[in-house]
Design a protein around this motif. Structure first.
Motif, PDB file in Angstrom:
ATOM      1  N   GLY A 167      24.230  70.627 -11.289  1.00  0.00           N
ATOM      2  CA  GLY A 167      24.884  69.353 -10.993  1.00  0.00           C
ATOM      3  C   GLY A 167      24.554  68.315 -12.042  1.00  0.00           C
ATOM      4  N   THR A 329      40.938  65.604  -4.155  1.00  0.00           N
ATOM      5  CA  THR A 329      39.870  65.703  -3.168  1.00  0.00           C
ATOM      6  C   THR A 329      40.179  66.827  -2.184  1.00  0.00           C
ATOM      7  OG1 THR A 329      40.921  64.112  -1.671  1.00  0.00           O
ATOM      8  CG2 THR A 329      39.440  63.233  -3.374  1.00  0.00           C
ATOM      9  N   ALA A 352      33.603  72.464  -6.400  1.00  0.00           N
ATOM     10  CA  ALA A 352      32.784  71.714  -5.441  1.00  0.00           C
ATOM     11  C   ALA A 352      31.977  70.622  -6.145  1.00  0.00           C
ATOM     12  CB  ALA A 352      31.852  72.668  -4.702  1.00  0.00           C
ATOM     13  N   SER A 353      31.472  70.920  -7.331  1.00  0.00           N
ATOM     14  CA  SER A 353      30.716  69.923  -8.096  1.00  0.00           C
ATOM     15  C   SER A 353      31.618  68.762  -8.508  1.00  0.00           C
ATOM     16  CB  SER A 353      30.094  70.572  -9.338  1.00  0.00           C
ATOM     17  OG  SER A 353      29.388  69.621 -10.111  1.00  0.00           O
ATOM     18  N   ARG A 355      34.325  67.698  -7.002  1.00  0.00           N
ATOM     19  CA  ARG A 355      34.677  66.899  -5.833  1.00  0.00           C
ATOM     20  C   ARG A 355      33.486  66.095  -5.323  1.00  0.00           C
ATOM     21  NH1 ARG A 355      38.811  71.242  -2.898  1.00  0.00           N
ATOM     22  NH2 ARG A 355      40.691  70.467  -3.981  1.00  0.00           N
ATOM     23  N   ARG A 356      32.262  66.579  -5.530  1.00  0.00           N
ATOM     24  CA  ARG A 356      31.095  65.764  -5.178  1.00  0.00           C
ATOM     25  C   ARG A 356      31.027  64.522  -6.055  1.00  0.00           C
ATOM     26  NH1 ARG A 356      28.273  70.687  -4.463  1.00  0.00           N
ATOM     27  NH2 ARG A 356      27.445  70.561  -6.584  1.00  0.00           N
ATOM     28  N   SER A 360      31.136  60.730  -4.768  1.00  0.00           N
ATOM     29  CA  SER A 360      30.072  59.804  -5.127  1.00  0.00           C
ATOM     30  C   SER A 360      30.645  58.525  -5.722  1.00  0.00           C
ATOM     31  CB  SER A 360      29.118  60.463  -6.122  1.00  0.00           C
ATOM     32  OG  SER A 360      28.064  59.597  -6.458  1.00  0.00           O
ATOM     33  N   ASP A 364      30.336  57.651  -1.349  1.00  0.00           N
ATOM     34  CA  ASP A 364      29.706  58.637  -0.477  1.00  0.00           C
ATOM     35  C   ASP A 364      28.451  59.162  -1.154  1.00  0.00           C
ATOM     36  OD1 ASP A 364      31.794  58.287   1.219  1.00  0.00           O
ATOM     37  OD2 ASP A 364      32.935  60.009   0.491  1.00  0.00           O
ATOM     38  N   ASP A 366      25.820  61.853  -2.375  1.00  0.00           N
ATOM     39  CA  ASP A 366      25.776  63.269  -2.717  1.00  0.00           C
ATOM     40  C   ASP A 366      24.805  63.997  -1.796  1.00  0.00           C
ATOM     41  OD1 ASP A 366      26.156  63.039  -6.315  1.00  0.00           O
ATOM     42  OD2 ASP A 366      27.620  63.320  -4.718  1.00  0.00           O
TER      43      ASP A 366
END
Length: 375
Positions: A167, A329, A352-353, A355-356, A360, A364, A366
């Motif tokens: 990440g 998203t 997935a990374s 969209r995180r 963020s 939101d 992480d």
């Protein structure tokens, strides 16, 4: 006006006092004293050209003092450094490691000598980071310039103790592509774990990498660094300072240990540019490396949502099939990135990374990172 005779009467007996009570003092311009200004010299916007300025390269910054290396250095020995301060005419312009500057004053580099930085050349690149991803927060609005004029970002990550954090690597890749700096992945402590999991995660990217062990030969890393201004970025404890000391033995950068919870302790406290020694059988500029303090996070609030995708080149082609204004998203029902991953064109962990990072940016939090390379 009061005449001289009247003044004498006023200073006399009772009649003078009666006259003073019945008359009112009047003033004219002769009674007014005008204090001259501090300077009658008119101000001008014309600035000196400093045609005799010496060009230099900023290698360190410490409490308003800038250590520079002159470009006109000759000879095989180490270049003499010049200590300088920022001239008032620069205004609010900041000076950072990697800046090309013009120096005037005492540029001899003798002990106690102090020069002035009067110009900052246009930067070819600027690597930035923030403390937060959300630009609406105070931390997100505070940008930190890591280094200027670098053309290669060396992302240093250990394969064990502490474990790799993909990440964090993804964030560095986004920052590198946004600043138009070429990335290089440096995996340290290769004697403790195999690199297959990390390299498999980036299999779809044409990402150059190098493996480093405590006893490995550094000829290949030195060849990859030659001719570049490379900035090293990584978590604390990944072996960055150890690597710097092996590349530049006279650097003597402080080396720390890793705590019991797998987190490194900060050893380097400020960024510094170090001249690399010549590479055997390689002609030309051996290059510079910029060692930076270890960081726990690499905020991307300065990167637009559209530019985030450039840090994931394995997903870009799949996004071309998405409808207009798709936010990519997980809540976008018509987003085609899921189908792109399902077809085997990219790793689902990469999606997935990405969209995180999008979440963020929206404020939101992480999810806490796990101790595996699939983060």
């Amino acid at each position: 006006m009061v005449s001289d005779g009247e003044r004498r009467e006023l200073s006399g007996g009772g009649e003078g006092k009666a006259l003073a009570a019945g008359k009112r003092r009047e003033y004219d311009e002769e009674d007014v004293r005008v204090r001259p200004g501090r300077s009658s010299r008119p101000r001008t916007r014309t600035r000196p050209r400093h045609s005799d300025a010496v060009e230099g390269f900023v290698v360190a910054v410490d409490r308003g003092r800038y250590t520079c290396v002159r470009d006109d250095h000759e000879g095989a020995g180490p270049p003499r450094t010049v200590t300088a301060m920022r001239a008032r005419e620069l205004g609010r312009k900041s000076v950072v490691v990697g800046d090309r500057v013009s120096l005037v004053g005492d540029v001899s580099g003798a002990p106690g000598a102090l020069a002035r930085i009067v110009r900052i050349s246009e930067r070819s690149s600027v690597l930035r980071r923030t403390a937060d991803d959300d630009e609406t927060t105070a931390e997100g609005r505070l940008e930190r310039v890591v280094v200027a004029n670098a053309d290669q970002l060396v992302i240093v990550s250990s394969l064990a103790d502490p474990p790799p954090r993909t990440g964090f690597i993804d964030r560095c890749l986004v920052a590198a592509y946004d600043a138009e700096i070429e990335p290089l992945l440096c995996l340290t402590k290769a004697d403790l774990a195999a690199p297959d999991a990390v390299l498999g995660y980036y299999a779809e990217l044409d990402l150059p990498y190098v493996l480093v062990r405590p006893d490995s030969d550094l000829t290949e890393p030195r060849r990859l660094l030659a001719g570049h201004v490379s900035v090293l970025v990584g978590h604390s404890g990944v072996g960055k300072s150890t690597l710097v000391n092996r590349l530049v033995p006279e650097a003597e950068r402080a080396v720390g240990t890793v705590s019991a919870i797998g987190r490194g302790r900060h050893t380097s406290t400020s960024a510094v540019a170090l001249r690399l020694p010549p590479v055997p059988d390689v002609e030309g500029d051996p290059g510079w490396i910029v060692d930076t303090p270890g960081v726990r996070s690499f905020g991307l609030a300065h990167v637009s949502a559209e530019s985030l995708l450039h840090g994931f080149p394995d997903l870009i082609e799949g996004s071309l099939e998405c409808p207009a204004n798709c936010e990519h998203t997980a809540n976008e029902l018509d987003c085609r990135l899921d189908a792109w991953v399902a077809a085997g064109h990219a790793d689902e962990r990469r999606l997935a990374s990405y969209r995180r990072l999008l979440a963020s940016r929206a404020g939101d939090t992480d999810p806490p990172p796990a101790a595996s390379p699939s983060i």
